[in-house]
Design a protein around this motif. Structure first.
Motif, PDB file in Angstrom:
ATOM      1  N   GLY A 221      68.849 -16.562  19.977  1.00 23.71           N
ATOM      2  CA  GLY A 221      68.422 -17.268  21.185  1.00 23.71           C
ATOM      3  C   GLY A 221      67.674 -16.349  22.120  1.00 23.71           C
ATOM      4  O   GLY A 221      68.291 -15.515  22.797  1.00 23.71           O
ATOM      5  N   ASN A 259      70.920 -23.871  24.158  1.00 24.33           N
ATOM      6  CA  ASN A 259      72.236 -23.396  23.740  1.00 24.33           C
ATOM      7  C   ASN A 259      72.078 -22.256  22.739  1.00 24.33           C
ATOM      8  O   ASN A 259      71.198 -22.301  21.866  1.00 24.33           O
ATOM      9  N   GLN A 261      72.987 -19.667  19.511  1.00 22.29           N
ATOM     10  CA  GLN A 261      73.494 -19.827  18.155  1.00 22.29           C
ATOM     11  C   GLN A 261      74.026 -18.497  17.638  1.00 22.29           C
ATOM     12  O   GLN A 261      73.619 -17.430  18.095  1.00 22.29           O
ATOM     13  N   THR A 279      75.716 -23.597  16.533  1.00 16.96           N
ATOM     14  CA  THR A 279      75.267 -23.780  17.907  1.00 16.96           C
ATOM     15  C   THR A 279      76.474 -23.942  18.821  1.00 16.96           C
ATOM     16  O   THR A 279      77.386 -24.724  18.530  1.00 16.96           O
ATOM     17  N   TYR A 281      77.650 -25.193  22.310  1.00 21.51           N
ATOM     18  CA  TYR A 281      77.276 -26.029  23.444  1.00 21.51           C
ATOM     19  C   TYR A 281      78.201 -25.748  24.617  1.00 21.51           C
ATOM     20  O   TYR A 281      79.304 -25.220  24.445  1.00 21.51           O
TER      21      TYR A 281
END
Length: 327
Positions: A221, A259, A261, A279, A281
């Motif tokens: 990310g 979000n 990962q 992922t 959240y």
């Protein structure tokens, strides 16, 4: 003359004794596997390459009764005359030691036979040499599981041939294919990802039947800052074992709504694998609660609107009714 004849007889006897070959090769040698074959890794995944190592020995070390045979012969002869001279009596002892060890085994070919979905990808060993009594030799073969190999146990066969058709070895060995990987279970996540660091905690389970090596968790990310920055190094995880991992995560941009990962990278034997990215959240409970509160407020607004409309309609009705009664 008497002494001369006796000496000649002794010399003939010694020549005969020395001409007899040592006792060797009268016992057939044998081949055997030392211990269990070593399969690395313990189970393959589809597409993996592994190694199988065999240790072979000539197991016949000695013949029953000892390693050597010793024969001692003693000859006695009395005084005699030669050329008019008298000779004293004489005693002579001859000892001959012979080995009882068998001949060595000449290894002509060592091969591993297999079929799909596990195949041998290394060539057989040919003209290896000889194995003497008690000697050992190791042979390693490379095997590969097909890319679509299903889970299961598959049998291969080791074949050893020698220069003696009566001395050979056919030995079965099994290779297991197990496509189980790793599992990540989220145990803690923040209510929202902000510019303030929040902890993400999850457990990594090794679902395989063998140890996985060089295990690390890699965050994904670009819009997030992670600590550890590049990866969380675990090391080895044994079969069925678990390891807990924690990352500190913060968003680089307060307006970003994405979000992060995470994925697990590991080795099965010498083969690299990685899990599907997971992922993470924001807290789903809070999100559902917020959505529920919003829905409740909308319902209240609708009900309030309906009530006000009903009251207005009622007032209009009574107003119109009053005007009709005056007429």
């Amino acid at each position: 003359m008497k002494f001369g004849l006796k000496c000649f007889s002794i010399f003939v006897l010694l020549a005969v004794l020395l001409s007899v070959p040592a006792f060797a090769g009268s016992v057939k040698p044998t081949l055997a596997i030392v211990g269990d074959p070593v399969v690395d890794p313990g189970s393959l995944m589809a597409g993996d390459t592994g190694e199988i190592t065999f240790t072979i020995t000539n197991s016949l070390k000695t013949v029953t009764g000892g390693e050597t045979t010793t024969v001692t012969d003693t000859y006695n002869y009395g005084s005699g005359t030669s050329n008019g001279l008298t000779t004293p009596s004489h005693t002579q002892t001859t000892t001959t030691t012979n080995s009882d060890l068998p001949d060595p085994i000449k290894i002509e070919k060592v091969s591993l036979i297999s079929e799909a979905p596990v195949r041998v990808i290394s060539a057989p060993f040919e003209n290896v040499g000889c194995l003497g009594a008690g000697d050992i030799a190791k042979f390693t073969f490379l095997v590969k599981a097909d890319d679509n190999a299903p889970d299961g146990v598959y049998f291969l066969k080791l074949m050893v041939t020698t220069d003696n058709s009566d001395v050979f070895l056919n030995y079965p060995v099994y290779v297991k294919v197990d496509n189980s990987g790793v599992k990540m279970v989220l145990s803690e996540s923040p209510k929202a990802f902000t510019t303030v660091k929040k902890s993400v905690v999850f457990d990594v389970f090794n679902l395989r039947s063998n140890t996985i090596k060089s295990v690390s968790v890699v965050p994904v990310g670009d819009e997030f800052a992670f600590k550890p920055v590049q990866e969380y190094i675990i090391g080895d995880i044994g079969a069925g074992e678990m390891y807990t991992v924690q990352f500190d995560v913060s968003s680089k941009n307060s307006s970003y709504n994405g979000n992060p990962q995470f994925k697990v990278v590991y080795k099965n034997g010498n083969n690299w694998h990685e899990s599907e990215p997971m992922t993470v959240y924001a807290d789903s409970v809070d999100t559902q609660s917020t959505a529920s509160n919003a829905n409740d407020q909308t319902l209240l607004y609708v009900l309030g609107f309906i009530a006000v409309a009903a009251i207005l309609l009622g007032l209009v009705y009574f107003f119109m009714r009053g005007k009709r009664s005056k007429k």
